[in-house]
Structures are given as C-alpha cells and as structure tokens.
Write an enzyme that holds these catalytic residues in place. Sequence first.
Site, PDB file in Angstrom:
ATOM      1  N   CYS A 126      -0.447   6.860   4.183  1.00  0.00           N
ATOM      2  CA  CYS A 126      -0.112   5.427   4.133  1.00  0.00           C
ATOM      3  C   CYS A 126       1.396   5.176   4.095  1.00  0.00           C
ATOM      4  O   CYS A 126       1.842   4.051   4.310  1.00  0.00           O
ATOM      5  CB  CYS A 126      -0.782   4.776   2.935  1.00  0.00           C
ATOM      6  SG  CYS A 126      -2.555   5.025   2.932  1.00  0.00           S
TER       7      CYS A 126
ATOM      8  N   ASN B 104      -7.380  -1.745   4.206  1.00  0.00           N
ATOM      9  CA  ASN B 104      -6.302  -0.751   4.138  1.00  0.00           C
ATOM     10  C   ASN B 104      -6.272   0.004   5.470  1.00  0.00           C
ATOM     11  O   ASN B 104      -7.210   0.725   5.803  1.00  0.00           O
ATOM     12  CB  ASN B 104      -6.611   0.199   2.968  1.00  0.00           C
ATOM     13  CG  ASN B 104      -5.570   1.289   2.794  1.00  0.00           C
ATOM     14  OD1 ASN B 104      -4.733   1.520   3.665  1.00  0.00           O
ATOM     15  ND2 ASN B 104      -5.643   1.988   1.676  1.00  0.00           N
TER      16      ASN B 104
ATOM     17  N   HIS C 265       2.484  -1.702   0.910  1.00  0.00           N
ATOM     18  CA  HIS C 265       1.280  -1.124   1.514  1.00  0.00           C
ATOM     19  C   HIS C 265       0.067  -1.929   1.058  1.00  0.00           C
ATOM     20  O   HIS C 265      -0.046  -2.304  -0.107  1.00  0.00           O
ATOM     21  CB  HIS C 265       1.153   0.339   1.093  1.00  0.00           C
ATOM     22  CG  HIS C 265      -0.151   0.952   1.484  1.00  0.00           C
ATOM     23  ND1 HIS C 265      -0.681   0.816   2.748  1.00  0.00           N
ATOM     24  CD2 HIS C 265      -1.049   1.693   0.770  1.00  0.00           C
ATOM     25  CE1 HIS C 265      -1.838   1.445   2.807  1.00  0.00           C
ATOM     26  NE2 HIS C 265      -2.086   1.983   1.618  1.00  0.00           N
TER      27      HIS C 265
END
Length: 332
Positions: free
Chosen positions: A114, A285, A255
């Site tokens: 990520c 996500n 994020h």
Amino acid sequence: MTYAAFRSIGAYIPSKVMTNADFEKIIDTTDEWITKRTGIKERRISEKDEASSDLGARAAEQAIERAGISKEEIDLIICATVTPDYLCMPSTACLIASKLGLPNLMAFDISAACTGFVYALSIAKAFIESGMKKNVLIIGAETYTSILDYTDRGTCFIFGDGAGAAIISATDKKEEAIVDVNCSSDGNYDDLIKTPGGGSKNPCSQQVLDEKMACIRMKGNETFKLAVKTLTADVKVMLEKHNLSNEDIQHFIPHQANYRIIKAVGDALGLGDDKTVVTVDKYGNTSAASIPMAMNYAYEQGRIKAGDTVLFDAFGAGLTWGSALFPFSPKK
Ligand code: UT7
C-alpha cells in the site's frame, strides 16, 4: 539545480461495483458491520479480462494527457503493484509501456504494497534530481480481487480494484519542487499482511492451491493499531523536519484502508475533514492505487488547485510506510 515537479494526476476506476449487500450474500456479515468498522460502502471490481496493466495503462493515459506532454517524452515508467499481471515476469510496467505504444524506455515494477505509490514517487524524484530522467510516469495499479479469498470474512470485504498515475517532471523552478518524500520499512512485521504461497518460500503446489495460500492473509486488528501509530508519527516527523504545521497543508491524502484509521490519524494531526481526502467509502482499499485514486477524486471535484500543498501518508505490508510533501505543479 534540477528539481522534480508533480505535474498531473489521473486514474482509472473500474465500472463494476460490489456493494456491502453483495457481501451479505457470500459471507457472514452485514452492511451495518462493514460500514461501522471501516466506512466502506462499496468497492470497484475489474472485468475478467482486465489485469493490473490494463487498469494502469488507462490511468496513465489520463495522467499523460493532463500533464500536457506527449507520451514519447516519458523516459521512465515505474509501476507500484502487488497484484502484477504475472507473478514473476514480465513486469507490469513493461506491459503498460507496450500498451501505451512505448517500446524503448526503462520500465520496472516496485513492491511496497500500500506504500508503493509513495515509494515510486521517491524513486522518480531521485532519478530526476540526479539528471538521469526528465519525465517519469508513476503508476499504482491493483486488481486485489485476484488475490482475495472470498471465504475469509475478516479480510475480503476491504479490498477493491483500480489504478492511479502521475507525471513527475524536471523543473528549474524551486517553488514547483517536490519538497520531500520519506519512505521506510520494518520486515520484522512480515506476518501481519502476506500472501504466504506461490513464491520461492512456498512454491506453487497442490497444497498452495487447496489452502488458497496465494491469497492475501491479514491480521487486521494488529495492523490497524500499527497503522494509526505509524501514519501519525510519520507526518509529525515530516512536518517538524520542514518547520511546517498542519495549517500549511491544504490536502491530506492518507492511504485509504479504513475510515476509522483515517479519522484517528487526521484528528491526532489536527487535519480535519475539510483537508482530508476520503474515498474509502467508494473504492475500499486499493493498496498502491489508493492514494493516487484519492488524489484524482479530489482533483476532479475541483478541490486541488495549482500551488496547493499536498501531503501523502501511506502504510502497508512489509511493513512499509512513507509520506510525501509537495506543491501540485501543473505545467503553466
Ligand atoms: O492496507 C494495508 C493496511 N491494512 C489496514 O490498515 C487494515 C487494518 N485493519 C482493519 O481495517 C480492521 O482490523 C478490520 C476492518 C479488518 C477488522 O475490524 P476489527 O474491528 O479490527 O475487527 P476484529 O478483527 O477485531 O474482529 C472483531 C469481531 C470478531 O468477532 P468476535 O470475536 O468479537 O466475536 C470477528 O469475528 O468482528 C468479527 N468479524 C466480522 N463480523 C461481521 C470479522 N469480520 C467480520 C465481518 N462481518 N466481515
């Protein structure tokens, strides 16, 4: 002195939507639980014939067009992904280069989960400041649905597919320069988020297939606590280093893993809802694609203007983490 400027942002959002109600049909969960624990309402799913390079190439086309350069001016492509088209080779960046019609340039992938897009930005900055490259295309592209175990009710509902891209170009104007990108890692936490099978540690075998070991496994709750702590500390270090306060930041783009993480970090840093970009409700996500997709969303809403100070803050498997501070500097 040559500086690196953040010229443009683009994204590709797959059109197919998977809602929390869809998950109610396949795992023991409720829309209420997912919404309360994560803020996620829906996520995007790529088509069966769409791989990460397809998503990445579409995002790249938009970023190139918005940068006002011709694609032939690009001299480096970096793709951040942990869901590459092929496990080992060729790289997704090479495939994107081919899809863009660019057969003769340096192109490679990086693996930082990520945090990948922030790592890519850091590499692009270094290549430009060293004088080795002039226009770098950085991409975060993920098809997480290809590594999800839809029987793992603690993880599968979080992730989605998508891609984001940016053009980073050389400039001699200091006011356009990316101020700083700070990346780090700690491999001691490798067990928190991993795909345990299919690599050289546990090569593909019947057991790997039967136990779905090539799918993502995440210790969500432990990861959650470390994410809040690390994302907050990372920004504090960045702001202190440059003698800045939260007042100096116009757009905080963390994020997008979980709204509760975003809110806790934003509150701790005094970066409120007016400054914090949130897309986790819409896209879930999307790992390396989450920050550029969120920036693109804010850009298309008209929130991000030339000269605005943007702060990225990422965290993911590895563990890896990183932040970036820069003025948005489209070509005049
Ligand atoms: O992007 C890289 C970094 N990743 C992250 O930052 C992810 C961080 N983690 C998270 O976002 C959260 O940990 C999750 C959303 C994954 C999970 O939320 P949580 O509040 O940490 O839940 P939990 O794992 O502590 O589980 C709490 C309860 C458990 O039940 P009991 O043992 O308390 O009875 C679980 O079995 O929730 C249950 N549960 C569910 N219930 C309904 C777990 N998954 C589900 C589900 N639906 N899908």
